[in-house]
Motif scaffolding. Sequence first.
Motif, PDB file in Angstrom:
ATOM      1  N   TYR A 212       6.558 -13.097   2.173  1.00 13.33           N
ATOM      2  CA  TYR A 212       7.098 -13.038   3.282  1.00 13.33           C
ATOM      3  C   TYR A 212       7.888 -11.513   3.406  1.00 13.33           C
ATOM      4  CZ  TYR A 212       9.797 -13.413   7.522  1.00 13.33           C
ATOM      5  OH  TYR A 212      10.453 -13.529   8.840  1.00 13.33           O
ATOM      6  N   ILE A 213       8.673 -11.360   2.623  1.00 12.10           N
ATOM      7  CA  ILE A 213       9.572 -10.070   2.470  1.00 12.10           C
ATOM      8  C   ILE A 213       8.655  -8.732   2.441  1.00 12.10           C
ATOM      9  CG2 ILE A 213      11.225  -8.892   1.118  1.00 12.10           C
ATOM     10  CD1 ILE A 213      12.816 -11.551   0.549  1.00 12.10           C
ATOM     11  N   GLY A 214       7.618  -8.781   1.650  1.00  9.26           N
ATOM     12  CA  GLY A 214       6.589  -7.740   1.681  1.00  9.26           C
ATOM     13  C   GLY A 214       5.893  -7.483   2.771  1.00  9.26           C
ATOM     14  N   LEU A 215       5.539  -8.814   3.341  1.00 12.61           N
ATOM     15  CA  LEU A 215       4.882  -8.536   4.809  1.00 12.61           C
ATOM     16  C   LEU A 215       5.773  -8.026   5.849  1.00 12.61           C
ATOM     17  CD1 LEU A 215       2.756 -11.428   5.061  1.00 12.61           C
ATOM     18  CD2 LEU A 215       1.864  -9.313   4.776  1.00 12.61           C
ATOM     19  N   GLN A 216       7.020  -8.494   5.704  1.00 14.09           N
ATOM     20  CA  GLN A 216       8.090  -7.813   6.840  1.00 14.09           C
ATOM     21  C   GLN A 216       8.359  -6.275   6.372  1.00 14.09           C
ATOM     22  OE1 GLN A 216       9.338  -9.106   9.608  1.00 14.09           O
ATOM     23  NE2 GLN A 216       8.119 -10.745   9.234  1.00 14.09           N
ATOM     24  N   SER A 217       8.451  -6.011   5.249  1.00 12.37           N
ATOM     25  CA  SER A 217       8.659  -4.528   5.059  1.00 12.37           C
ATOM     26  C   SER A 217       7.281  -3.641   5.591  1.00 12.37           C
ATOM     27  CB  SER A 217       8.842  -4.417   3.818  1.00 12.37           C
ATOM     28  OG  SER A 217       7.804  -4.597   2.742  1.00 12.37           O
ATOM     29  N   GLU A 218       6.030  -4.049   5.455  1.00 15.48           N
ATOM     30  CA  GLU A 218       4.875  -3.497   5.854  1.00 15.48           C
ATOM     31  C   GLU A 218       5.083  -3.402   7.325  1.00 15.48           C
ATOM     32  OE1 GLU A 218       2.277  -2.019   4.376  1.00 15.48           O
ATOM     33  OE2 GLU A 218       3.692  -2.184   2.550  1.00 15.48           O
ATOM     34  N   TYR A 219       5.382  -4.472   7.897  1.00 20.17           N
ATOM     35  CA  TYR A 219       5.321  -4.608   9.619  1.00 20.17           C
ATOM     36  C   TYR A 219       6.303  -3.534   9.939  1.00 20.17           C
ATOM     37  CZ  TYR A 219       6.481  -6.124  14.281  1.00 20.17           C
ATOM     38  OH  TYR A 219       6.675  -6.309  15.457  1.00 20.17           O
ATOM     39  N   MET A 220       7.545  -3.549   9.404  1.00 18.61           N
ATOM     40  CA  MET A 220       8.407  -2.324   9.658  1.00 18.61           C
ATOM     41  C   MET A 220       7.878  -1.076   9.571  1.00 18.61           C
ATOM     42  SD  MET A 220      11.074  -3.956  10.908  1.00 18.61           S
ATOM     43  CE  MET A 220      12.337  -2.696  11.220  1.00 18.61           C
ATOM     44  N   LYS A 221       7.375  -0.792   8.324  1.00 27.02           N
ATOM     45  CA  LYS A 221       6.586   0.536   8.232  1.00 27.02           C
ATOM     46  C   LYS A 221       5.777   1.065   9.339  1.00 27.02           C
ATOM     47  CE  LYS A 221       7.123   0.438   3.174  1.00 27.02           C
ATOM     48  NZ  LYS A 221       6.363   0.403   1.979  1.00 27.02           N
ATOM     49  N   LEU A 222       5.018   0.087   9.701  1.00 28.60           N
ATOM     50  CA  LEU A 222       3.669   0.237  10.726  1.00 28.60           C
ATOM     51  C   LEU A 222       4.394   0.369  12.159  1.00 28.60           C
ATOM     52  CD1 LEU A 222       1.118  -2.348   9.493  1.00 28.60           C
ATOM     53  CD2 LEU A 222       0.990   0.174   9.426  1.00 28.60           C
ATOM     54  N   ASP A 223       5.584  -0.411  12.230  1.00 29.92           N
ATOM     55  CA  ASP A 223       6.226  -0.310  13.605  1.00 29.92           C
ATOM     56  C   ASP A 223       6.980   1.063  13.769  1.00 29.92           C
ATOM     57  OD1 ASP A 223       6.976  -1.391  15.981  1.00 29.92           O
ATOM     58  OD2 ASP A 223       9.183  -1.525  15.267  1.00 29.92           O
ATOM     59  N   VAL A 224       7.628   1.654  12.690  1.00 25.73           N
ATOM     60  CA  VAL A 224       8.113   2.936  12.613  1.00 25.73           C
ATOM     61  C   VAL A 224       7.071   4.005  12.923  1.00 25.73           C
ATOM     62  CG1 VAL A 224       9.298   4.632  11.443  1.00 25.73           C
ATOM     63  CG2 VAL A 224      10.063   2.413  11.368  1.00 25.73           C
ATOM     64  N   ILE A 225       5.834   3.994  12.200  1.00 24.32           N
ATOM     65  CA  ILE A 225       4.677   4.626  12.432  1.00 24.32           C
ATOM     66  C   ILE A 225       4.401   4.890  13.717  1.00 24.32           C
ATOM     67  CG2 ILE A 225       2.446   5.232  11.645  1.00 24.32           C
ATOM     68  CD1 ILE A 225       3.163   4.229   8.756  1.00 24.32           C
ATOM     69  N   GLU A 226       4.084   3.707  14.269  1.00 21.69           N
ATOM     70  CA  GLU A 226       3.706   3.601  15.649  1.00 21.69           C
ATOM     71  C   GLU A 226       4.499   4.341  16.775  1.00 21.69           C
ATOM     72  OE1 GLU A 226       2.843   0.512  19.414  1.00 21.69           O
ATOM     73  OE2 GLU A 226       3.930  -0.181  17.412  1.00 21.69           O
ATOM     74  N   LYS A 227       6.120   4.068  16.332  1.00 30.64           N
ATOM     75  CA  LYS A 227       6.790   4.643  17.448  1.00 30.64           C
ATOM     76  C   LYS A 227       6.944   6.311  17.146  1.00 30.64           C
ATOM     77  CE  LYS A 227       9.672   0.522  18.096  1.00 30.64           C
ATOM     78  NZ  LYS A 227      10.778   0.092  17.895  1.00 30.64           N
ATOM     79  N   VAL A 228       6.712   6.801  15.895  1.00 30.21           N
ATOM     80  CA  VAL A 228       6.717   8.306  15.599  1.00 30.21           C
ATOM     81  C   VAL A 228       5.177   8.879  16.362  1.00 30.21           C
ATOM     82  CG1 VAL A 228       6.445   9.786  13.782  1.00 30.21           C
ATOM     83  CG2 VAL A 228       8.167   8.170  13.625  1.00 30.21           C
ATOM     84  N   VAL A 229       4.338   8.068  16.139  1.00 23.02           N
ATOM     85  CA  VAL A 229       3.076   8.449  16.535  1.00 23.02           C
ATOM     86  C   VAL A 229       3.070   8.578  18.144  1.00 23.02           C
ATOM     87  CG1 VAL A 229       0.678   8.167  17.026  1.00 23.02           C
ATOM     88  CG2 VAL A 229       1.662   7.902  14.735  1.00 23.02           C
ATOM     89  N   ARG A 230       3.853   7.676  18.734  1.00 24.31           N
ATOM     90  CA  ARG A 230       3.729   7.642  20.311  1.00 24.31           C
ATOM     91  C   ARG A 230       4.910   8.773  20.673  1.00 24.31           C
ATOM     92  NH1 ARG A 230       5.368   2.004  22.442  1.00 24.31           N
ATOM     93  NH2 ARG A 230       5.482   3.084  24.466  1.00 24.31           N
TER      94      ARG A 230
END
Length: 117
Positions: A21-39
Amino acid sequence: MFSNDKNVETIAQLVEVLKHYIGLQSEYMKLDVIEKVVRLLTVITIMVVFCTILLISLIYLSFAAAFALQTLVGSLIWAFLIVGGGYLLLLIFFILLRHRLIERPLVRFLGSLLMSK
């Protein structure tokens, strides 16, 4: 009493599930940051292209306005001074209203982008 094999196995499974669960949450946070940077980079790129095209258009329109004013004013120098004075008034207008026209919309956009869930 507390240390039978079934309890130890259940606790081990719980630890594994928590690690996953912690691994999935960290991956989700990375993807969220990447999405915001791309936008954000997309908006910056679009604004740079838009402003560049707008500036080039304004240069040509300014020359056209100055040459059109030449017939009314009689002198090309005065026509260019009138066009330049119009741009100075526009600059003063934007400086006086920079909070309302630039800062507030920018803060609202960045706030909505960075604070979205």
